[in-house]
Enzyme design. Structure first.
Site, PDB file in Angstrom:
ATOM      1  N   GLU A   1      -3.199  -0.081  -8.351  1.00 52.52           N
ATOM      2  CA  GLU A   1      -4.048   1.033  -7.928  1.00 52.52           C
ATOM      3  C   GLU A   1      -3.240   2.320  -8.031  1.00 52.52           C
ATOM      4  O   GLU A   1      -2.094   2.380  -7.602  1.00 52.52           O
ATOM      5  CB  GLU A   1      -4.525   0.838  -6.484  1.00 52.52           C
ATOM      6  CG  GLU A   1      -5.256   2.074  -5.954  1.00 52.52           C
ATOM      7  CD  GLU A   1      -6.211   1.798  -4.808  1.00 52.52           C
ATOM      8  OE1 GLU A   1      -6.950   0.789  -4.884  1.00 52.52           O
ATOM      9  OE2 GLU A   1      -6.216   2.564  -3.847  1.00 52.52           O
TER      10      GLU A   1
ATOM     11  N   HIS B   1      -9.884   5.634   0.190  1.00 51.27           N
ATOM     12  CA  HIS B   1      -8.851   5.460   1.217  1.00 51.27           C
ATOM     13  C   HIS B   1      -9.321   6.057   2.537  1.00 51.27           C
ATOM     14  O   HIS B   1     -10.265   6.842   2.561  1.00 51.27           O
ATOM     15  CB  HIS B   1      -7.559   6.157   0.790  1.00 51.27           C
ATOM     16  CG  HIS B   1      -6.823   5.416  -0.273  1.00 51.27           C
ATOM     17  ND1 HIS B   1      -5.486   5.582  -0.518  1.00 51.27           N
ATOM     18  CD2 HIS B   1      -7.256   4.492  -1.158  1.00 51.27           C
ATOM     19  CE1 HIS B   1      -5.121   4.794  -1.517  1.00 51.27           C
ATOM     20  NE2 HIS B   1      -6.180   4.136  -1.925  1.00 51.27           N
TER      21      HIS B   1
ATOM     22  N   ASP C   1       0.818  -1.213   0.000  1.00 53.78           N
ATOM     23  CA  ASP C   1       0.000   0.000   0.000  1.00 53.78           C
ATOM     24  C   ASP C   1       0.856   1.269   0.000  1.00 53.78           C
ATOM     25  O   ASP C   1       1.877   1.334   0.685  1.00 53.78           O
ATOM     26  CB  ASP C   1      -0.891  -0.041   1.256  1.00 53.78           C
ATOM     27  CG  ASP C   1      -2.032   0.955   1.175  1.00 53.78           C
ATOM     28  OD1 ASP C   1      -2.225   1.561   0.111  1.00 53.78           O
ATOM     29  OD2 ASP C   1      -2.732   1.124   2.196  1.00 53.78           O
ATOM     30  N   HIS C   2       0.418   2.252  -0.762  1.00 53.95           N
ATOM     31  CA  HIS C   2       1.061   3.565  -0.796  1.00 53.95           C
ATOM     32  C   HIS C   2       2.558   3.485  -1.043  1.00 53.95           C
ATOM     33  O   HIS C   2       3.352   4.065  -0.305  1.00 53.95           O
ATOM     34  CB  HIS C   2       0.772   4.338   0.498  1.00 53.95           C
ATOM     35  CG  HIS C   2      -0.529   5.090   0.405  1.00 53.95           C
ATOM     36  ND1 HIS C   2      -0.681   6.177  -0.414  1.00 53.95           N
ATOM     37  CD2 HIS C   2      -1.720   4.885   0.982  1.00 53.95           C
ATOM     38  CE1 HIS C   2      -1.922   6.611  -0.325  1.00 53.95           C
ATOM     39  NE2 HIS C   2      -2.593   5.843   0.500  1.00 53.95           N
TER      40      HIS C   2
ATOM     41  N   LYS D   1      -8.681   9.996  10.078  1.00 59.80           N
ATOM     42  CA  LYS D   1      -8.494   8.622  10.526  1.00 59.80           C
ATOM     43  C   LYS D   1      -9.470   8.237  11.645  1.00 59.80           C
ATOM     44  O   LYS D   1      -9.630   8.962  12.613  1.00 59.80           O
ATOM     45  CB  LYS D   1      -7.059   8.436  11.043  1.00 59.80           C
ATOM     46  CG  LYS D   1      -6.001   8.612   9.959  1.00 59.80           C
ATOM     47  CD  LYS D   1      -6.020   7.464   8.993  1.00 59.80           C
ATOM     48  CE  LYS D   1      -5.113   7.737   7.798  1.00 59.80           C
ATOM     49  NZ  LYS D   1      -5.203   6.684   6.788  1.00 59.80           N
TER      50      LYS D   1
END
Ligand code: ZN
Length: 513
Positions: free
Chosen positions: A294, A369, A185-186, A336
């Site tokens: 992605e 996200h 991811d990322h 978050k």
């Protein structure tokens, strides 16, 4: 090993035929226990006259192989022969996970490009997967279980092979055989992607924030014109011809490009788009067609304008980048661990346009996200995507673990809250939050019964969400977290399951009968 062997013998599964074994797995408690050892019932699989299963004994969990004849080679572990049976106790290591992938291919992560609805279930501790699977298996969705960014790996002291191994063994423990994904991811560099690919992760989330340029968004016309002239002639004429003063109608929505906006897009994104092509061919060279790329442009300072999304989509298609999903930055705030902040109607209006662009540009999934706990916008997200989407969550499952600790081990929870406050400043540099520390009570002023309620209050919730790095770095707290969750494993699984199911249900996923 002796007690485990006794469980196996007494249950009669050594001699069971495949149908009898399936029947045995379908009935009874999830753990078959004896003394201080147990076997996870759903994990039991027979192959070539050898039983494979996950068992727990004392304070450790292992993979066991049991058979009357010699056991297959490859798995690393401790072996013994007792009462006419051979037994191997194998650590839940990356090496043994690779062996398990060979014997039971359903335990290896796969590309989910053809699956319509995918949900990222990040698992910071590597313990939450059974809860995720129990929720996911009741709906028409596919889970991405191993999903970690470099930031999370650093803060939790893990690496990609370990993350994939954890998911592998828990998939096996649950007997889940419908396929799961694994997401590096990322990632921003080819080097990090290679680490994820080497660990067998089929999904790469390419974070373009370092290669795109945010500054031109606020430049004056004059500055945009001046900088645009510095681009090479081919790029300039292409951008002007394809976008300047053009109107696009994805799904009936009108999107008009002024010449200046076209130039602005070129300055902001062309370099990132070329890098996307490089990354795409790099991954393809390693995995053939079996990967999910992605493209992430969500970690920027401003929301992604529809015309910018359209520009990026058009240019990715031109470069033949095989995009599985794309994460724009939406309006409002996706902070978050808490619900959406902003006007839900405004969000829905702009979200619908992003969905139309995705549909008109090859049909990649829109990816959301920081998807944890954004309950108020889920119905709109499900509706406008027609459930063709990817949703990423991670911290919300960690918070369910913290909730279990608040219930089961109040003293540890109090220490965690103190340490979280102490590590807030450092964590807040990494995450976009608006936590008010003065709204976090001192845990010593609260009764045990009041502690779990802190996870429902915005400020303590967000605080505990982002300070996992500081908490896991404290050796005593780290050991306490793992021990408490080990002792309360079923409670932990069901806390994760219930919360993840709430996410899935509110999106509008179709229940499986
Ligand atoms: Zn993101």
């Amino acid at each position: 090993m002796e007690t485990i062997l006794r469980i196996v013998k007494e249950s009669g599964i050594v001699d069971a035929d495949p149908a009898g074994l399936e029947d045995f797995k379908a009935r009874g408690a999830q753990r078959i226990s004896k003394d201080k050892a147990w076997v996870y019932r759903r994990s039991i699989q027979g192959r070539g006259g050898v039983l494979h299963f996950i068992g727990g004994a004392g304070d450790e969990k292992s993979l066991y192989l049991v058979g009357e004849k010699a056991l297959p080679s490859g798995f690393e572990g401790e072996s013994a022969r007792m009462g006419g049976l051979s037994i191997l106790k194998a650590a839940l290591s990356p090496r043994n996970a690779k062996c398990l992938h060979e014997v039971f291919p359903f335990t290896a992560p796969v590309s989910l490009r053809e699956r319509k609805t995918t949900i990222g279930c990040g698992d910071r501790l590597g313990l939450a997967t059974p809860g995720h699977l129990r929720a996911a298996s009741r709906y028409d969705i596919a889970p991405v279980l191993a999903q970690q960014s470099i930031r999370e790996l650093t803060l939790t002291g893990r690496d990609f092979p370990g993350v994939v191994a954890d998911a592998t063994f828990m998939v096996f423990q649950e007997g889940y055989n419908r396929g799961y994904g694994a997401d590096g991811d990322h990632l921003k560099t080819i080097q990090d992607m290679d680490a994820a690919l080497a660990a067998g992760m089929p999904m790469i989330t390419l974070d373009l924030s370092d290669v795109m340029s945010a500054a031109p968004a606020s430049w004056s016309r004059g500055k945009v014109d001046e900088e645009f002239e510095k681009l090479d002639e081919g790029a300039r004429s292409h951008v002007l011809r394809e976008y300047a003063d053009k109107t696009f109608r994805p799904g009936g929505t009108e999107i008009h490009f002024s010449a200046i906006e076209a130039k602005r897009c070129a300055l902001m994104y062309l370099r990132a788009l070329d890098f996307s092509r490089e990354v795409d061919s790099h991954i393809r060279a390693r995995r053939g067609d079996l990967y999910d790329l992605e493209i992430s442009i969500d970690e920027t300072t401003a929301p992604t304008l529809p015309e910018h999304h359209l520009f990026i989509a058009g240019e990715l298609a031109l470069r033949r980048v095989m995009v599985s999903s794309l994460a724009p930055r939406f309006i409002g705030e996706f902070q978050k661990g808490i619900d959406y902040i902003g006007n839900v109607d405004d969000f829905e209006r702009q979200f619908a346009v992003h969905c139309e662009i995705a549909k008109a540009s090859g049909g990649y999934k829109i990816s959301i996200h920081s998807g944890s706990d954004k309950f108020s916008v889920y119905p709109a997200i499900g509706r406008h995507t027609g459930m063709r989407l990817h949703l990423k969550t991670a911290g919300t499952s960690w918070l369910q673990a913290v909730l279990v600790i608040a219930r089961a081990n109040p003293d540890l929870f109090r220490r965690m809250l103190d340490t979280a406050v102490a590590s807030f400043a450092e964590a807040a540099k990494l995450y976009q939050v608006s936590t008010d520390l003065s709204a976090v009570p001192n845990a010593r002023d609260l009764s045990d019964a009041e502690l779990p309620g802190l996870l429902d209050a915005r400020d303590p919730r967000q605080l505990l969400h982002i300070t996992y790095g500081g908490l896991l770095r404290d050796a005593e707290i780290r050991a306490g977290i793992f021990q408490t969750l080990w002792q309360n494993e079923d409670l932990h699984y069901s806390a994760v399951e219930q919360h993840m199911e709430k996410h899935i249900r509110l999106l509008g996923a179709r229940p499986l009968i």
